[in-house]
Each structure stands twice: as structure tokens, then as C-alpha cells.
Design an enzyme around this catalytic site. Structure first.
Site, mmCIF file in Angstrom:
data_model
loop_
_atom_site.group_PDB
_atom_site.id
_atom_site.type_symbol
_atom_site.label_atom_id
_atom_site.label_comp_id
_atom_site.label_asym_id
_atom_site.label_seq_id
_atom_site.Cartn_x
_atom_site.Cartn_y
_atom_site.Cartn_z
ATOM 1 C CE LYS A 159 -17.234 -0.884 1.084
ATOM 2 N NZ LYS A 159 -18.190 -2.001 1.111
HETATM 3 C C1 LIG Z 1 -17.784 0.989 7.227
HETATM 4 C C2 LIG Z 1 -17.548 -0.406 6.715
HETATM 5 N N1 LIG Z 1 -16.541 -1.142 7.232
HETATM 6 C C3 LIG Z 1 -16.292 -2.409 6.785
HETATM 7 C C4 LIG Z 1 -17.047 -2.965 5.773
HETATM 8 C C5 LIG Z 1 -16.750 -4.370 5.355
HETATM 9 O O1 LIG Z 1 -15.956 -4.472 4.231
HETATM 10 P P1 LIG Z 1 -15.659 -5.924 3.617
HETATM 11 O O2 LIG Z 1 -16.926 -6.408 3.003
HETATM 12 O O3 LIG Z 1 -14.576 -5.715 2.591
HETATM 13 O O4 LIG Z 1 -15.192 -6.773 4.768
HETATM 14 C C6 LIG Z 1 -18.069 -2.236 5.199
HETATM 15 C C7 LIG Z 1 -18.865 -2.806 4.096
HETATM 16 O O5 LIG Z 1 -19.588 -2.132 3.413
HETATM 17 C C8 LIG Z 1 -18.333 -0.932 5.690
HETATM 18 O O6 LIG Z 1 -19.352 -0.206 5.192
#
Ligand SMILES: Cc1ncc(COP(=O)(O)O)c(C=O)c1O
Length: 247
Positions: free
Chosen positions: A47
């Protein structure tokens, strides 16, 4: 978001915004994550702000914020900083069944210093984005739509669609050819029914959602790091022009 908010209001629903990719995003001048009741951000390693792992939830209601803090740390009423303070030990209580979802303070220390460069990195990605939009307009690829007026796109992923009927090459062939030139492209994402778990657990098949299947099989994310030099981007554009011309 206006329509979603109206719907939520009419039916007394809670709105949770998934802003995993959208720290910089805005809707009608308002930062994403502040439009609903909760906003969730990801600081995973891919990110724009990263702590290696972890994330952040924001909420507008103090009661919700306190509950999130408790749930993230086993449902405990006090975290370690509060228990072991200069004023002596304080007992904690388990007030509900929580999780082990707490981000480490060490991770937060890595993340907090990145806040100062969010804007500069976004501006750099905007320049790269605009260069891609112009340079790829003559190729048989589908480029991202222009953002709606009164919105600010977070510009996290620059994705094109590679339709084999138009380009003469499949997405995976383009991926391999880019990789052969040390260009790191990615896929965000294959549709869920392409994965064995969902097929085995729910009996889903990719053909049940033909548009999701098509996009999942055609989408290709090109490099968009603020560290990319213009000359690196020229190499990527040049490679795509070459692949399309020789297909
Ligand atoms: C749209 C979206 N939501 C949630 C996530 C999940 O994030 P995390 O890995 O911090 O839980 C991602 C991961 O890339 C994502 O693309």
C-alpha cells in the site's frame, strides 16, 4: 456514496467504507473513510502507506472507537500502556470475547513518518498516471476511466485491460513478456470463483459471473511507484508498444 448514504439512512444501516487503497481519495471534497460510520485502511506492504502489516479503522462515534480498541486486544479493558504506568499497576478486565488484531507500536512508528510524504508521492503518481494515459491511448488496450468530477482518485493502481481479440496477446502473455524485461507488473485481481476454495466450498464457477471473470482475466497493473523514474516508465511504455506492434 450519496446514494449509498441515502439507502443506509432510509433503512437504518451502518456504512463501513473499505478504503484499503484510498488514503488520498476524496469525494465531493471530503476524505474517503469519513463518509460512512467506519473507514478501514490497509497498511499492508503493497500500500501507499505501509507498516509492513496492519491497518487503521476510523469511526465517528467515541463508543465505537473504544469498542474497536477493546476488541482488537482480546476484549481487555486496558492496554499495556495503561496497565503499567508510572502510577502503578492497574488490573484489567476481559469485558467481551475479542481478537488478537492489535498493530504493534513498532509498526506504527514506521508508518507515522510516511504521513509527511503522502502528498508528494501522490503528485508523483499523478504525473506517471497522466503519462501512461497519453502514451497508451494509441494502443489496443482499455485504459482506466477518467475520475468523476468532484472526486480525488487515490491513484493506487494503474490497470489496463488486455483483450486478446484486440491486442492479439493474452494478459498472461503480456505479463510474462514484461517480466522477461524485468518489469514487475501484477494482477488485481482474479475473480473469486477462479479460486479452488470458493469452487469447492460454494460450488461457484467463473462463468456464473462473466463480467468479473472477463475483468479478472484481462486486468494488468503496471508499475506506479513514486520511485519510478520517467526513463523507467518510458521502457515500460516502449515494451508495450513493441508487444502490440508485433502481435
Ligand atoms: C480493497 C481491499 N480491501 C481490503 C484489503 C485487505 O487489506 P489487509 O491486507 O490490510 O487486510 C485489500 C488488500 O489489498 C484490498 O485491496
Amino acid at each position: 456514496m450519496d446514494r449509498l448514504r441515502d439507502l443506509a439512512q432510509a433503512h437504518n444501516l451502518i456504512v463501513i467504507e473499505d478504503c484499503a487503497h484510498a488514503v488520498e481519495g476524496e469525494y465531493h471534497g471530503q476524505p474517503l473513510g469519513t463518509l460512512g460510520d467506519f473507514g478501514c485502511f490497509s497498511f499492508y506492504v503493497t500500500k501507499n502507506v505501509t507498516c509492513g502489516e496492519g491497518g487503521m479503522i476510523i469511526a465517528r462515534n467515541e463508543e465505537h472507537i473504544q469498542r474497536i480498541k477493546r476488541l482488537a486486544l482480546h476484549g481487555l479493558s486496558q492496554d499495556a500502556w495503561q496497565r503499567f504506568s508510572d502510577r502503578g499497576y492497574k488490573h484489567y478486565q476481559v469485558t467481551e470475547c475479542g481478537y488478537k488484531y492489535n498493530m504493534m507500536d513498532l509498526q506504527a512508528a514506521i508508518g507515522i513518518h510516511q504521513l509527511a510524504r503522502i502528498e508528494d508521492s501522490w503528485l508523483r503518481r499523478q504525473r506517471l498516471w497522466d503519462r501512461y494515459q497519453k502514451a497508451l491511448s494509441s494502443l489496443p488496450l482499455t485504459r482506466p476511466a477518467e475520475p468523476d468530477p468532484e472526486t480525488r482518485h487515490a491513484l493506487h493502481l494503474y490497470t489496463v485491460l488486455v483483450d486478446a481479440e484486440r491486442t492479439g496477446l493474452t494478459r498472461d502473455t503480456v505479463l510474462e513478456k514484461l517480466h522477461d524485461r524485468n518489469i514487475g507488473a501484477g494482477v488485481h485481481y482474479l475473480s473469486l470463483p477462479e479460486h479452488p476454495y470458493y469452487q469447492e466450498r460454494y460450488g461457484w464457477e467463473p462463468d456464473d459471473w462473466p463480467q468479473a471473470k472477463r475483468i479478472g482475466r484481462q486486468t494488468l497493473s503496471l508499475p506506479l511507484s513514486p520511485k519510478l523514474h520517467d526513463s523507467d516508465q518510458d521502457d515500460i511504455i516502449g515494451a508495450l508498444q513493441e508487444f502490440c506492434a508485433s502481435a
